[in-house]
Write an enzyme that holds these catalytic residues in place. Structure first.
Site, short mmCIF file in Angstrom:
data_model
loop_
_atom_site.label_atom_id
_atom_site.label_comp_id
_atom_site.label_asym_id
_atom_site.label_seq_id
_atom_site.Cartn_x
_atom_site.Cartn_y
_atom_site.Cartn_z
N HIS A 112 -11.15 9.78 7.57
CA HIS A 112 -10.92 8.35 7.70
C HIS A 112 -10.32 7.93 9.03
CE1 HIS A 112 -10.22 4.28 6.36
NE2 HIS A 112 -8.92 4.40 6.47
N GLU A 138 0.84 -1.19 0.00
CA GLU A 138 0.00 0.00 0.00
C GLU A 138 0.88 1.24 0.00
OE1 GLU A 138 -2.67 -0.41 3.31
OE2 GLU A 138 -3.91 -1.89 2.29
N HIS A 192 -9.03 9.73 3.81
CA HIS A 192 -8.75 8.69 2.84
C HIS A 192 -9.01 9.25 1.45
CE1 HIS A 192 -8.65 4.89 0.72
NE2 HIS A 192 -8.20 4.32 1.82
N ARG A 214 -0.74 8.79 9.47
CA ARG A 214 -0.70 7.34 9.68
C ARG A 214 -0.30 6.61 8.41
NH1 ARG A 214 -4.36 2.94 8.91
NH2 ARG A 214 -5.81 4.38 7.93
N ARG A 225 -1.11 8.92 1.93
CA ARG A 225 -2.51 9.32 1.78
C ARG A 225 -2.73 10.83 1.80
NH1 ARG A 225 -5.47 4.85 5.69
NH2 ARG A 225 -5.32 3.10 4.24
#
Length: 534
Positions: free
Chosen positions: A342, A113, A235, A377, A281
């Site tokens: 998110h 990811e 997100h 994060r 992100r």
């Protein structure tokens, strides 16, 4: 009125709360509270997976470095090392519980990811949270010492200070039982907040409706410090469709080759970051937000249709089925997406054992601030944090299990001075107003003026909510609104204090990053300095 008594009260029934309950089940009588059904929290919605070093070509230091990089130099190195070093053992524990992670031949399939340098995301297809949650619920139901309470909403923590006693300590919580409509007392020697984050402060969110910051608000009212609430992770890819409430398009879609497209079909991420779709992100979310505002469009698109149809259906069955029901065939067509709130990177300050500033009170999972996430994060570190710190908190509770604690008479909740409300429309109206101005003024891009406007509006809302709370019987909706308004105020205050752009916090007034990274720590007026300094 009812008084319940347990060794440990866990407020929240997601991955963190249930993992802790299982860790304690052999020695303690444990109560686990869920605001709705046991499956109603955000864990159930988590798609991507859990990050851990499981491949021989990967190293712990790689995961540490990726986490520190994503955190924009604000992650605490000791917390990152502690979490990553316990990654493999945490996954092994979940496998022992029976979580059906996706296999590929004789080994588990690992995906990659955004922000990760290696494939290290272990997953259960594209519904990892659901697989983890189902397994933990099944294990919890097997233990006679774990007591599961559904449709029970914590109102506030009970402390010795509230009883006007010295040597402050958490004694339990007042809890609204929705089935009876009355507030009950839950006494416990140890209380754990595992209530998740506060993403429902925003108009668009990938979270469950219960993500209203309850644990953060209750801890603040009880005198605990809060850190880094300005870092709200948006997100990049939430499904944009009028019938698709809060449906997330997993980070793993981009990890497996999905491309972000403008409405005319051209790619754009290379203009914002050399990692393109695999950038962290915050960068991807800001890029999408920028392009949507520049073009005046309602959504952009995520396209993985160049991959074989069988590959898409095998790796993303949940997303494929959900999109297909809405008339979108992701094996042929791009998926319309928008950014959505998110994850709450800040929270209640804790140490590595989950201990807060208040004796007897712990916080784990998204509710807590451990220092792991810093200013952003890293994908799939959240479920890992839940398991690692649930285990750590469980060990600390058991080590202190025989500590003598004075038994006190706790007064019942007084409903004699309040009435049933016939003005519930006020709650829904205020909830909508709060989420809209938070989205407009405290969203992906901020300015001083926007934050000032948000502060003014949240002050007015809190006055109305306080008056309402004082005069009418409490309800789940009212409690969530009260908590969300308080946490929104803390988010605004935190954002106003950060005079730079770092990670998830981007402000036009301070577009550059300061040379020194510092946490934003808010201290309540009832914080006990003397105890912390002793």
């Amino acid at each position: 009125m009812i008084q319940q008594e347990f060794d440990v009260l866990i407020i929240g029934s997601g991955a963190a709360g249930l993992s802790l309950a299982l860790q304690l089940s052999e020695r303690a009588q444990v109560a686990v509270l869920s605001k709705g059904d046991l499956t109603s929290g955000s864990t159930w919605l988590a798609q991507g997976g859990i990050a851990a070093v499981l491949d021989k070509e990967d190293m712990v230091q790689n995961h540490i470095d990726d986490t520190l990089t994503a955190g924009a130099n604000l992650s605490h190195a000791d917390a990152v090392e502690f979490t990553v070093n316990h990654g493999k053992s945490s996954i092994e524990w979940l496998i022992q519980q029976g979580v059906p992670f996706t296999r590929e031949g004789d080994h588990y399939h690992l995906t990659k990811e955004g922000g990760h340098s290696h494939r290290r995301i272990i997953h259960a297809a594209d519904a990892t949270g659901r697989a983890v949650q189902e397994t933990l619920i099944d294990r919890a139901k097997e233990h006679p010492s774990i007591h599961l309470f559904e449709h029970c909403t914590a109102v506030d923590l009970i402390t010795r200070r509230k009883l006007k006693l010295a040597n402050n300590r958490c004694l339990g919580a007042y809890v609204l039982n929705e089935k009876t409509g009355h507030v009950e007392v839950f006494r416990a020697r140890f209380v754990v907040l595992a209530t998740g984050g506060a993403s429902k402060a925003y108009l668009y969110s990938s979270n469950s409706d219960g993500a209203s910051g309850d644990g953060i608000a209750m801890a603040w009212r009880a005198g605990c410090r809060i850190a880094n609430l300005e870092f709200n992770q948006f997100h990049p890819t939430c499904l944009y469709h009028p019938q698709a409430k809060s449906f997330l398009i997993s980070e793993a879609v981009r990890g497996e080759g999905g491309k972000l497209l403008l409405p005319d079909g051209t790619r754009f991420m290379e203009r914002f970051d050399q990692r393109a779709e695999l950038a962290p992100r915050d960068i991807v979310a800001r890029a999408i937000d920028h392009e949507m505002k520049r073009l005046g469009c309602d959504s952009l698109f995520l396209d993985i249709s160049h991959k074989p149809a069988d590959f898409i259906k095998e790796h993303f069955p949940t997303i494929y089925e959900r999109c297909l029901k809405l008339g979108i065939d992701m094996t042929k067509d791009p998926i319309p997406v928008v950014p959505a709130a998110h994850y709450t990177c800040g929270g209640v300050m804790t140490n590595e054992q989950g201990c807060t500033d208040l004796d007897g009170l712990y916080a784990i999972g998204e509710t807590s601030f451990t220092g792991l996430h810093g200013a952003n994060r890293l994908a799939s570190n959240s479920l890992l944090e839940c398991i690692v710190f649930a285990n750590s908190a469980g060990k600390h509770i058991l080590e202190n299990f025989n500590t003598a604690i004075e038994q006190l008479e706790i007064p019942m909740w007084d409903e004699s001075q309040v009435t049933d409300s016939d003005e519930d429309v006020i709650i829904s109206h205020n909830w909508d107003e709060l989420r809209r101005f938070m989205w407009d003024y405290v969203g992906i891009v901020r300015t001083n003026k926007r934050l000032q406007r948000a502060q003014h509006r949240v002050d007015l809302l809190q006055q109305e909510i306080t008056e309402y709370y004082s005069n009418y019987k409490v309800s789940k909706d009212l409690l969530e609104l009260r908590n969300l308004a308080l946490v929104s105020e803390l988010i605004i205050r935190s954002a106003a204090l950060r005079k730079e752009s770092r990670g998830l916090h981007y402000t036009r007034d301070y577009p550059n990053q300061l040379p020194e990274a510092r946490d934003t720590i808010l201290t309540p007026i009832n914080f006990e300095w003397a105890r912390m300094q002793s």
